[in-house]
Design a protein around this motif. Structure first.
Motif, PDB file in Angstrom:
ATOM      1  N   GLN A 464     -20.915 -14.172   2.067  1.00  0.00           N
ATOM      2  CA  GLN A 464     -20.580 -13.054   0.837  1.00  0.00           C
ATOM      3  C   GLN A 464     -20.927 -13.845  -0.579  1.00  0.00           C
ATOM      4  O   GLN A 464     -20.483 -15.022  -0.652  1.00  0.00           O
ATOM      5  N   SER A 465     -21.615 -12.890  -1.482  1.00  0.00           N
ATOM      6  CA  SER A 465     -21.815 -13.261  -2.718  1.00  0.00           C
ATOM      7  C   SER A 465     -20.688 -13.556  -3.470  1.00  0.00           C
ATOM      8  O   SER A 465     -19.604 -12.473  -3.231  1.00  0.00           O
ATOM      9  N   LEU A 469     -22.625 -17.050  -7.682  1.00  0.00           N
ATOM     10  CA  LEU A 469     -23.145 -17.560  -6.450  1.00  0.00           C
ATOM     11  C   LEU A 469     -23.772 -16.367  -5.601  1.00  0.00           C
ATOM     12  O   LEU A 469     -23.001 -15.508  -5.284  1.00  0.00           O
ATOM     13  N   ASP A 470     -25.137 -16.206  -5.381  1.00  0.00           N
ATOM     14  CA  ASP A 470     -25.674 -15.361  -4.526  1.00  0.00           C
ATOM     15  C   ASP A 470     -25.766 -15.891  -3.137  1.00  0.00           C
ATOM     16  O   ASP A 470     -25.335 -16.919  -2.758  1.00  0.00           O
ATOM     17  N   THR A 471     -25.982 -14.943  -2.299  1.00  0.00           N
ATOM     18  CA  THR A 471     -25.968 -15.244  -0.869  1.00  0.00           C
ATOM     19  C   THR A 471     -26.739 -16.362  -0.276  1.00  0.00           C
ATOM     20  O   THR A 471     -26.530 -16.979   0.732  1.00  0.00           O
ATOM     21  N   THR A 473     -27.493 -18.894  -2.158  1.00  0.00           N
ATOM     22  CA  THR A 473     -26.901 -20.289  -2.234  1.00  0.00           C
ATOM     23  C   THR A 473     -25.761 -20.693  -1.268  1.00  0.00           C
ATOM     24  O   THR A 473     -25.564 -21.776  -1.080  1.00  0.00           O
ATOM     25  N   ASN A 504     -32.389 -11.371  -0.318  1.00  0.00           N
ATOM     26  CA  ASN A 504     -31.397 -11.374  -1.310  1.00  0.00           C
ATOM     27  C   ASN A 504     -30.476 -10.180  -1.383  1.00  0.00           C
ATOM     28  O   ASN A 504     -30.983  -9.116  -1.063  1.00  0.00           O
ATOM     29  N   SER A 507     -24.986  -9.050  -6.192  1.00  0.00           N
ATOM     30  CA  SER A 507     -23.743  -9.797  -6.561  1.00  0.00           C
ATOM     31  C   SER A 507     -22.655  -9.106  -6.080  1.00  0.00           C
ATOM     32  O   SER A 507     -22.568  -7.819  -6.305  1.00  0.00           O
ATOM     33  N   TYR A 510     -23.037  -8.920   0.627  1.00  0.00           N
ATOM     34  CA  TYR A 510     -22.955  -9.733   1.354  1.00  0.00           C
ATOM     35  C   TYR A 510     -24.398  -9.873   2.484  1.00  0.00           C
ATOM     36  O   TYR A 510     -25.015  -9.037   1.980  1.00  0.00           O
TER      37      TYR A 510
END
Length: 523
Positions: A464-465, A469-471, A473, A504, A507, A510
Motif C-alpha cells: 500500500q502506498s 512512499l510509493d508502492t 519504495t 507504479n 499515491s 496499492y
C-alpha cells in the motif's frame, strides 16, 4: 718420538729423540752378576719408549764377513742367504740372517758383512721392552752405532773406531769413510780392575773407584798396569785388522787414526800408549758434535764430560736407516706375509667374522621379530592387533548406530522443516510490516518441498502506498527486511528467485506482488 736403548753388561742407556733433537737421556746401572736384559724389564721410566732401536752385543747375535764375486743384486741375495742358512743347519728356522755390501774394499770382489741373530733373543728383548710400552724396530751391533756417530760428524779417510767397555771392546774398521769390518772381543777394562785389585789387595769395587780417580800423578806401578792394558788393547786391534785383511782378501788395511771412546778412554795414558803401540794417531772420540739436544743444563754438563760412553747410542738414534739391522729378515717376512698368506688369512678371518656376524644378527632380528609378534599378536588374542581390531569393530558399530540415529533425526527434521520455515517466514514478515514505513499485507503463502532438496515458498501480498512512499519504495523496503532477517539465504535469493508486479501505482493506491523464495532443506 722414538727411543734408542743400549744394553751393556754394566749399564743400560736410553736416548729418547724427536725428529729434530734429543729430548731425554737416562742411564741405569746393571747390578753385578745380573742379566742386562732382565734389568731392562725393571728400569723406571716416566713415559713410554715407543719404537725402539736396540744396541746390544750378545752371544746370540753373531757378526761375520764374506767375499763374493760380482753378480746382479737379486742373485746376490739368493747366494748369500743360501750360504748363510746352509751353515746354520737345524738352527735355520730359529735364526734371523742379514747382510750388507760394503762400498769399499779396493778390488772387484764384493765385501759383505753378515749377522745372525737368534729369534729367542729378539723375543726376550721385546718382552722386556713391553714393561715401558716399547717395541723393537731395529737391532744394532755396538760397532755399527759407533760408526754411525762418527759418520754423522762428516769425518772421512781410513781409521779404526774403538769402544772400550768393561766386559767387551767393539771395533769398527773404516776405509775411505765407509764401513769395512765389524768385530767385538770379550776383553775390556775389567781386566785392569782385576789387576789393580790384585796389586793393591783390595776388592773389585774399591779398585774400580780407584781407577776412576787416576790422573797424571798415577803411581808408577799402576802406570805399568795401564801400559800393559794399552799393549793388550793394541794387540787386539792389530789382530782384528789382520783378521779382516784375511777374511776380506785384502793385501793391507791402513790405519791412519784410532778413535777411542768408552770407559777405557777415561784411563790416563791408555789412549796415547795404544796409539804408540799401533804407530797411529790415537784420538779420544767425542760423540756430541752435530747432535741437537733439548736437555736441562744439569744433563748437558754431564754429557759434556769426555771421554763418553754415549757414542753407539747417539749414532744409532741419528742414523736414517740401519745397514746391518738384525731384524731385517723379520721385517721382510712380515711384509711378505701381509702381501700373501696374511692377506688370505685376513680375508678368511673377515669372511668368517661376517658369517658369524650375519648369523648372530639374523638371530637377533628373529628374536626381535618374535618379540614384536608377541606384542602385536599376543597369546590368546591379547596382543595389540586383536585389541585394535576389537576397538575398530566397536567403532564401526558405533558409527552404524550413529548413522541410524542421524538418518532418523534427519527424516524427522525434514518432515518438520517446511512448517518451521513457514512459521519463521511469517514471523519475519510480521516484524517488517509497519503502517507508516512499510504498509504491506500478506494474502497467501504456499509451501512446496522440491525433489532437489529445497523448500519453495510462494507468497502473495499487497503493498500500500502511503504519504510520500510509493508502492515501489514499500516493496524495496520489504525486500531489504527479508534480506536482513535471512542473511544465510542472501546469496541464494537472486533476482531470478524474486518475482513481482512492481508497476507504479498512484499515491494511496496499492500494488499486488508475488515472490518465490527457495530455502535449503537442511542447514
Amino acid at each position: 718420538m722414538f727411543s734408542t736403548v743400549e744394553i751393556t753388561h754394566t749399564a743400560i742407556r736410553v736416548v729418547q729423540s724427536s725428529k729434530d733433537s734429543v729430548e731425554e737421556i737416562d742411564e741405569f746401572p746393571v747390578p753385578e752378576g745380573e742379566d742386562p736384559i732382565n734389568t731392562l724389564g725393571t728400569i723406571p721410566l716416566s713415559g713410554s719408549l715407543g719404537a725402539v732401536r736396540v744396541i746390544i752385543h750378545h752371544d746370540d747375535m753373531l757378526l761375520g764377513s764374506l767375499v763374493q764375486a760380482p753378480c746382479p743384486e737379486d742373485r746376490l741375495a739368493k747366494l748369500i742367504e743360501f750360504e748363510m742358512k746352509s751353515n746354520l743347519g737345524d738352527q735355520v728356522n730359529e735364526s734371523l740372517v742379514n747382510w750388507y755390501v760394503t762400498k769399499t774394499g779396493g778390488t772387484g770382489d764384493m765385501r759383505i758383512l753378515t749377522s745372525v741373530t737368534k729369534r729367542s733373543l729378539v723375543d726376550r728383548i721385546n718382552e722386556a721392552l713391553k714393561v715401558n710400552k716399547g717395541r723393537m724396530v731395529s737391532l744394532v751391533p755396538p760397532g755399527l752405532g759407533l760408526y754411525e756417530c762418527w759418520k754423522a760428524q762428516g769425518k772421512g779417510g781410513n781409521g779404526v773406531l774403538v769402544d772400550v767397555g768393561g766386559e767387551h771392546t767393539h771395533v769398527s774398521i773404516v776405509e775411505e769413510g765407509e764401513l769395512l769390518f765389524l768385530r767385538s772381543t770379550n776383553t775390556g777394562m775389567n781386566e785392569l780392575v782385576n789387576d789393580i785389585s790384585e796389586l793393591r789387595s783390595i776388592d773389585k769395587e774399591a779398585a774400580r773407584d780407584l781407577m776412576g780417580k787416576l790422573n797424571k800423578n798415577t803411581p808408577d806401578d799402576i802406570k805399568d798396569l795401564i801400559h800393559r792394558q794399552a799393549s793388550s788393547l793394541a794387540q787386539n786391534i792389530n789382530n782384528i785388522v789382520r783378521f779382516a785383511q784375511a777374511q776380506l782378501k785384502l793385501s793391507k788395511i791402513s790405519i791412519e787414526n784410532i778413535y777411542i771412546s768408552g770407559s777405557g778412554a777415561r784411563v790416563p795414558f791408555l789412549v796415547s800408549a795404544c796409539g804408540k803401540q799401533l804407530n797411529a794417531q790415537a784420538i779420544v772420540f767425542n760423540p756430541y758434535p752435530r747432535v741437537a739436544v733439548s736437555l736441562p743444563p744439569s744433563q748437558m754438563d754431564t754429557l759434556a764430560e769426555l771421554p763418553s760412553s754415549w757414542g753407539p747410542a747417539f749414532g744409532a738414534c741419528q742414523a736414517e736407516n740401519i745397514k746391518l739391522d738384525g731384524l731385517h729378515q723379520q721385517h721382510r717376512e712380515t711384509k711378505e706375509f701381509r702381501e700373501t698368506s696374511g692377506t688370505l688369512r685376513l680375508a678368511a678371518i673377515i669372511a668368517a667374522a661376517l658369517l658369524i656376524w650375519s648369523f648372530v644378527n639374523q638371530q637377533l632380528v628373529n628374536s626381535k621379530v618374535n618379540d614384536g609378534l608377541d606384542v602385536l599378536v599376543g597369546k590368546n588374542g591379547s596382543g595389540l592387533i586383536p585389541n585394535a581390531e576389537d576397538k575398530n569393530n566397536q567403532i564401526k558399530a558405533l558409527q552404524a548406530e550413529h548413522k541410524k540415529i542421524y538418518d532418523k533425526a534427519a527424516f524427522i527434521d525434514g518432515e518438520r522443516r517446511p512448517g518451521r520455515i513457514s512459521h519463521e517466514l511469517l514471523a519475519a514478515i510480521t516484524s517488517i510490516q509497519d503502517l507508516n514505513e512499510c504498509p504491506i499485507s500478506l494474502q497467501s503463502i504456499l509451501i512446496d518441498r522440491k525433489d532437489q532438496g529445497h523448500v519453495m515458498v510462494t507468497i502473495h501480498g499487497r503493498a500500500q502506498s502511503v504519504g510520500r512512499l510509493d508502492t515501489a519504495t514499500v516493496i524495496s523496503r520489504f525486500e531489504d527486511g527479508l534480506q536482513q532477517r535471512f542473511p544465510f539465504f542472501k546469496g541464494q535469493m537472486s533476482d531470478a528467485n524474486i518475482k513481482g508486479d512492481t508497476n507504479n501505482a498512484p499515491s494511496g493506491g496499492y500494488h499486488v506482488f508475488a515472490y518465490k523464495l527457495e530455502f535449503p532443506d537442511k542447514l
